[in-house]
Design an enzyme around this catalytic site. Structure first.
Site, PDB file in Angstrom:
ATOM      1  N   LYS A  32      17.788  22.629  49.521  1.00 25.04           N
ATOM      2  CA  LYS A  32      19.014  22.890  48.750  1.00 25.04           C
ATOM      3  C   LYS A  32      19.798  21.594  48.627  1.00 25.04           C
ATOM      4  CE  LYS A  32      22.883  25.089  50.402  1.00 25.04           C
ATOM      5  NZ  LYS A  32      24.116  24.413  49.976  1.00 25.04           N
ATOM      6  N   ASP A  59      22.655  23.720  44.220  1.00 24.60           N
ATOM      7  CA  ASP A  59      23.806  24.566  44.558  1.00 24.60           C
ATOM      8  C   ASP A  59      25.084  23.938  44.012  1.00 24.60           C
ATOM      9  OD1 ASP A  59      25.563  26.301  45.856  1.00 24.60           O
ATOM     10  OD2 ASP A  59      25.267  25.395  47.824  1.00 24.60           O
ATOM     11  N   LEU A  60      25.313  24.094  42.703  1.00 23.36           N
ATOM     12  CA  LEU A  60      26.488  23.469  42.078  1.00 23.36           C
ATOM     13  C   LEU A  60      27.553  24.488  41.692  1.00 23.36           C
ATOM     14  CD1 LEU A  60      24.791  20.736  39.831  1.00 23.36           C
ATOM     15  CD2 LEU A  60      25.677  20.528  42.157  1.00 23.36           C
ATOM     16  N   LYS A  61      27.252  25.764  41.812  1.00 26.12           N
ATOM     17  CA  LYS A  61      28.242  26.843  41.616  1.00 26.12           C
ATOM     18  C   LYS A  61      29.079  26.665  40.351  1.00 26.12           C
ATOM     19  CE  LYS A  61      28.802  27.745  46.590  1.00 26.12           C
ATOM     20  NZ  LYS A  61      28.170  26.598  47.232  1.00 26.12           N
ATOM     21  N   ASP A  64      32.954  27.979  34.344  1.00 32.38           N
ATOM     22  CA  ASP A  64      33.719  27.401  33.231  1.00 32.38           C
ATOM     23  C   ASP A  64      33.589  28.358  32.048  1.00 32.38           C
ATOM     24  OD1 ASP A  64      35.013  25.545  31.438  1.00 32.38           O
ATOM     25  OD2 ASP A  64      34.312  23.905  32.711  1.00 32.38           O
ATOM     26  N   ILE A  65      34.019  27.954  30.877  1.00 32.55           N
ATOM     27  CA  ILE A  65      33.888  28.853  29.730  1.00 32.55           C
ATOM     28  C   ILE A  65      32.401  28.981  29.387  1.00 32.55           C
ATOM     29  CG2 ILE A  65      36.199  28.401  28.808  1.00 32.55           C
ATOM     30  CD1 ILE A  65      34.853  26.549  26.719  1.00 32.55           C
ATOM     31  N   THR A 119      32.460  32.867  51.201  1.00 36.13           N
ATOM     32  CA  THR A 119      32.694  33.381  52.561  1.00 36.13           C
ATOM     33  C   THR A 119      33.946  32.753  53.186  1.00 36.13           C
ATOM     34  OG1 THR A 119      31.031  31.785  53.243  1.00 36.13           O
ATOM     35  CG2 THR A 119      30.369  34.078  53.197  1.00 36.13           C
ATOM     36  N   GLN A 190      30.285  28.771  61.183  1.00 29.93           N
ATOM     37  CA  GLN A 190      29.855  30.034  60.583  1.00 29.93           C
ATOM     38  C   GLN A 190      30.332  31.188  61.461  1.00 29.93           C
ATOM     39  OE1 GLN A 190      28.585  30.326  57.681  1.00 29.93           O
ATOM     40  NE2 GLN A 190      27.107  28.716  57.209  1.00 29.93           N
ATOM     41  N   ARG A 211      22.364  22.988  59.460  1.00 25.48           N
ATOM     42  CA  ARG A 211      22.457  22.274  60.739  1.00 25.48           C
ATOM     43  C   ARG A 211      21.456  22.685  61.819  1.00 25.48           C
ATOM     44  NH1 ARG A 211      28.740  23.161  60.454  1.00 25.48           N
ATOM     45  NH2 ARG A 211      27.859  24.901  59.293  1.00 25.48           N
TER      46      ARG A 211
HETATM   47  O1  C5P Z   1      24.534  24.151  58.362  1.00 21.64           O
HETATM   48  P1  C5P Z   1      24.481  25.580  57.879  1.00 21.64           P
HETATM   49  O2  C5P Z   1      23.211  26.304  58.273  1.00 21.64           O
HETATM   50  O3  C5P Z   1      25.729  26.362  58.235  1.00 21.64           O
HETATM   51  O4  C5P Z   1      24.425  25.425  56.302  1.00 21.64           O
HETATM   52  C1  C5P Z   1      24.523  26.515  55.426  1.00 21.64           C
HETATM   53  C2  C5P Z   1      24.531  26.025  54.015  1.00 21.64           C
HETATM   54  O5  C5P Z   1      24.772  27.131  53.151  1.00 21.64           O
HETATM   55  C3  C5P Z   1      25.617  25.013  53.685  1.00 21.64           C
HETATM   56  O6  C5P Z   1      25.105  24.140  52.678  1.00 21.64           O
HETATM   57  C4  C5P Z   1      26.744  25.853  53.154  1.00 21.64           C
HETATM   58  O7  C5P Z   1      27.571  25.150  52.262  1.00 21.64           O
HETATM   59  C5  C5P Z   1      25.968  26.939  52.419  1.00 21.64           C
HETATM   60  N1  C5P Z   1      26.689  28.188  52.218  1.00 21.64           N
HETATM   61  C6  C5P Z   1      27.221  28.947  53.247  1.00 21.64           C
HETATM   62  N2  C5P Z   1      27.872  30.124  52.993  1.00 21.64           N
HETATM   63  C7  C5P Z   1      27.990  30.552  51.731  1.00 21.64           C
HETATM   64  C8  C5P Z   1      27.457  29.815  50.671  1.00 21.64           C
HETATM   65  C9  C5P Z   1      26.803  28.627  50.954  1.00 21.64           C
HETATM   66  O8  C5P Z   1      27.093  28.577  54.403  1.00 21.64           O
HETATM   67  N3  C5P Z   1      28.568  31.705  51.495  1.00 21.64           N
END
Ligand code: C5P
Length: 232
Positions: A32, A59-61, A64-65, A119, A190, A211
């Site tokens: 990703k 993952d650029l989310k 926009d219009i 989240t 998290q 991580r």
């Molecule tokens: O390091 P970790 O396992 O927490 O990484 C989770 C990845 O998923 C990160 O790139 C984080 O930005 C992404 N992410 C998330 N929760 C979301 C959407 C994306 O943790 N709801």
């Protein structure tokens, strides 16, 4: 598409990313690429990783219009990424436009998934700032159904929501789930975490793991452990 582990390459530049991926000699993990790396290195990082044989979730989310998102998606589809995403809050019209933009002349296209509510947004903030007064799970499911109705392929969600999303949007509607930790691991920032094995039981289609792999003493071993628990 079968179940797979996607490594969140949350690095700030190409050099760090490539030296991390160089550790993998036999596997070519699905990766990703997020905003930080993409904005630092541009489309070239996608081309480089593609050339090395990685599948890519960009993952650029987008939000926009409809016309702007459609054109941006058409540029991304030429980069040959495998999964891209957008905010379901951009509305059904935006999601349909995104799909049109993504579809290549030969009819193929990357998978398109939606973020429902981030989240990092809790119910109180949603009520106070976004003026959405419904329970979070109701909002998440409604956005997921909008995404499915617009023709999208899935959503990003917690593994804990995977079963409800499948029930509501169909078993083929993909659930791509971050928030994964090994049983003895540190949750970090998290809040609601599950192990790869539990994510599998809950029916997640892809787990996004950052991580626990990137910061592991032996990232290749950590990746293999995720695959073993989640896929095999
Ligand atoms: O390091 P970790 O396992 O927490 O990484 C989770 C990845 O998923 C990160 O790139 C984080 O930005 C992404 N992410 C998330 N929760 C979301 C959407 C994306 O943790 N709801």
């Amino acid at each position: 598409m079968g179940k797979d582990v996607i490594i969140a390459c949350d690095f700030s530049n190409a050099e760090e990313t490539l030296s991390f991926l160089d550790r993998f000699e036999t596997e070519r993990p699905f990766v990703k690429i997020g905003m930080e790396l993409f904005y630092a290195e541009g489309p070239e990082i996608v081309r480089q990783l593609k050339a090395r044989g990685h599948r890519i979730f960009l993952d650029l989310k987008l939000h926009d219009i409809p016309n702007t998102v459609k054109k941006a998606m058409s540029v991304l589809s030429r980069l040959d990424v495998d999964i891209v995403n957008l905010h379901a809050a951009g509305t059904s019209a935006m999601m349909r436009a995104a799909l049109e933009g993504l579809t290549r002349p030969d009819g193929s296209r990357p998978l398109l998934i939606a973020v429902t509510q981030l989240t990092s947004t809790d119910e109180a903030t949603m009520r106070r700032e976004l003026l959405i007064g419904r329970p979070m799970d109701e909002v998440v499911m409604a956005y997921a159904r909008n995404a499915a109705a617009a023709g999208l392929d899935g959503v990003v969600c917690s593994p804990l929501e995977a079963a409800a999303v499948h029930e509501s949007c169909g078993k083929d509607f993909l659930t791509v789930t971050p928030g994964v930790r090994f049983a003895e691991g540190d949750a970090g920032d998290q809040k609601r975490v599950t192990t790869p094995a539990r994510a599998k039981e809950l029916g997640a289609d892809y787990i996004v793991v950052g991580r626990p792999i990137t910061k592991a003493e032996d990232p290749v071993a950590a990746y293999r452990r995720c695959v073993k628990e989640f896929v095999e």
